[in-house]
Design a protein around this motif. Structure first.
Motif, mmCIF file in Angstrom:
data_model
loop_
_atom_site.group_PDB
_atom_site.id
_atom_site.type_symbol
_atom_site.label_atom_id
_atom_site.label_comp_id
_atom_site.label_asym_id
_atom_site.label_seq_id
_atom_site.Cartn_x
_atom_site.Cartn_y
_atom_site.Cartn_z
ATOM 1 N N VAL A 154 21.224 -3.024 7.271
ATOM 2 C CA VAL A 154 20.320 -3.138 8.086
ATOM 3 C C VAL A 154 20.702 -3.245 9.662
ATOM 4 N N SER A 155 20.146 -2.277 10.628
ATOM 5 C CA SER A 155 20.832 -2.579 11.845
ATOM 6 C C SER A 155 20.504 -3.863 12.624
ATOM 7 N N PRO A 156 21.283 -4.097 13.302
ATOM 8 C CA PRO A 156 21.169 -5.613 14.183
ATOM 9 C C PRO A 156 19.695 -5.463 14.948
ATOM 10 N N ALA A 157 19.433 -4.214 15.465
ATOM 11 C CA ALA A 157 17.966 -4.515 16.171
ATOM 12 C C ALA A 157 16.899 -4.587 15.006
ATOM 13 N N ASP A 158 17.168 -3.988 14.027
ATOM 14 C CA ASP A 158 15.955 -4.151 12.930
ATOM 15 C C ASP A 158 15.899 -5.572 12.324
ATOM 16 N N ILE A 159 17.214 -6.225 12.296
ATOM 17 C CA ILE A 159 17.200 -7.612 11.688
ATOM 18 C C ILE A 159 16.640 -8.605 12.549
ATOM 19 N N ARG A 160 16.775 -8.169 14.027
ATOM 20 C CA ARG A 160 16.369 -9.092 15.076
ATOM 21 C C ARG A 160 14.620 -8.808 14.888
ATOM 22 N N HIS A 161 14.268 -7.685 14.668
ATOM 23 C CA HIS A 161 12.844 -7.473 14.711
ATOM 24 C C HIS A 161 11.982 -7.740 13.557
ATOM 25 N N TYR A 162 12.574 -7.706 12.389
ATOM 26 C CA TYR A 162 11.632 -7.906 11.098
ATOM 27 C C TYR A 162 12.373 -9.329 10.339
ATOM 28 N N PHE A 163 13.301 -9.735 10.934
ATOM 29 C CA PHE A 163 13.527 -11.101 9.982
ATOM 30 C C PHE A 163 13.727 -12.279 11.062
ATOM 31 N N MET A 164 13.867 -13.398 10.533
ATOM 32 C CA MET A 164 13.755 -14.601 11.227
ATOM 33 C C MET A 164 15.352 -15.312 10.744
ATOM 34 N N GLU A 165 16.075 -15.727 11.573
ATOM 35 C CA GLU A 165 17.255 -16.644 11.045
ATOM 36 C C GLU A 165 16.984 -17.754 10.949
#
Length: 258
Positions: A154-165
Motif C-alpha cells: 500500500v502506498s504511503p499516501a494511501d496509508i495516510r488517507h485510509y488508515f489511522m496509526e
C-alpha cells in the motif's frame, strides 16, 4: 501411529463435529498439516487428538485456523491485482450502477479492504461481502488492525488517507473502508452461495482442493455471478475446461461469465 492409517475415519469425525469436509482437500497436503500440528502438541494418535479437540476450545480454534491456510496481504500479487482493478474500473463499473463484490476465503481481511480502497479511490458505488470458514479469523478481519509489514504493498499516501496509526507501526482501517465490507462465515465446500455478484475474488484457495471439489467450487461461483460478471483467481490457479464451467478468459487470471 501415522495419521494416514485412520485418516478416513478422522475425516468423518471432523465433518460431523465441525462441518469441515477434509475429503475435498488434497490428501498429502492435509495429512502433512495435521501431522505437523499433532507433533507440535505432542499427540501420538488421531483418537487422542480428537479428545484434545473435544476438551480444549483453544486447541480446537488452533486446529481450524491451521487447516484453513490463512495467508494474505494487501494487493497480493500486486501487478495482477492492478490488472483486476483496471478491468473493474474500465469494464465492469460502466455496466452496472453499483458493484456487488465477493471476497471468498478472505482470511484476515486484507483482500476485501483492498477492494474497498479500489472502490473509494475510483469513486465507485458498491459493497463487498467477505467470507471465511474460520470464525476467529473473521473476528480479526472485522477489527482491521495491521502492521506496517502487512501494508507493504500500500502506498504511503494511501496509508495516510485510509488508515489511522494507532501506535508506531500499527494501523487501523478507517471507517470509509469498513463501511464497504460485510464479513460472514462461509464454507466454499459445504454452504450455499449467495447470488447477484458482479465479481468474485477467490484466490490461492482452490489449489488445496481435489480437482472435483475445485471444479464444483468454480461452477458454484459461476452460478453466483450475474452474466458478464467475473472471477478473479490467484497466480497459481487455472481453470480447466472453462467453457464447461461457464466462463471465458478475458485477462490473466480473470474469467468472465458468459
Amino acid at each position: 501411529m501415522k495419521v494416514e492409517q485412520n485418516f478416513n475415519e478422522f475425516n468423518r469425525w471432523v465433518e460431523r463435529k465441525y462441518h469441515i469436509h477434509l475429503d475435498d482437500y488434497k490428501d498429502r497436503q492435509m495429512q502433512r498439516r495435521i501431522n505437523n500440528i499433532m507433533e507440535r502438541n505432542q499427540i501420538a494418535t488421531l483418537s487422542d487428538y480428537e479428545r484434545l479437540l473435544d476438551e480444549d476450545p483453544v486447541k480446537r480454534a488452533e486446529f481450524i485456523e491451521h487447516l484453513t491456510i490463512n495467508v494474505t496481504e494487501f494487493y497480493r500479487n500486486h501487478e495482477l491485482f492492478k490488472s483486476f482493478e483496471k478491468y473493474l474500473v474500465t469494464q465492469l463499473a460502466p455496466q452496472f450502477d453499483s458493484l456487488k463484490l465477493w471476497s471468498a476465503a478472505c482470511s484476515t481481511g486484507a483482500e476485501p479492504y483492498t477492494l474497498a480502497m479500489i472502490l473509494e479511490k475510483n469513486r465507485l458505488l458498491g459493497q463487498i461481502t467477505a467470507t471465511d470458514i474460520d470464525h476467529d479469523i473473521l473476528q480479526k478481519a472485522r477489527k482491521g488492525e495491521y502492521s506496517q509489514a502487512e501494508l507493504k504493498n500500500v502506498s504511503p499516501a494511501d496509508i495516510r488517507h485510509y488508515f489511522m496509526e494507532q501506535t508506531p507501526g500499527q494501523f487501523q482501517v478507517g471507517l470509509p473502508l469498513k463501511k464497504r465490507v460485510s464479513f460472514k462465515k462461509h464454507d466454499l465446500l459445504a454452504d450455499q452461495y449467495e447470488t447477484g455478484f458482479h465479481a468474485v475474488i477467490c484466490r490461492n484457495v482452490t489449489i488445496y482442493f481435489k480437482p472435483e471439489a475445485r471444479d464444483r467450487v468454480y461452477r458454484n461461483i459461476s452460478e453466483a455471478l450475474v452474466p458478464g460478471g467475473v472471477l478473479f483467481t490467484g497466480a497459481t490457479e487455472t481453470l480447466n475446461s472453462i467453457d464447461k464451467l461457464g466462463f471465458e478468459k478475458v485477462d490473466s487470471f480473470i474469467y468472465r461469465k458468459k
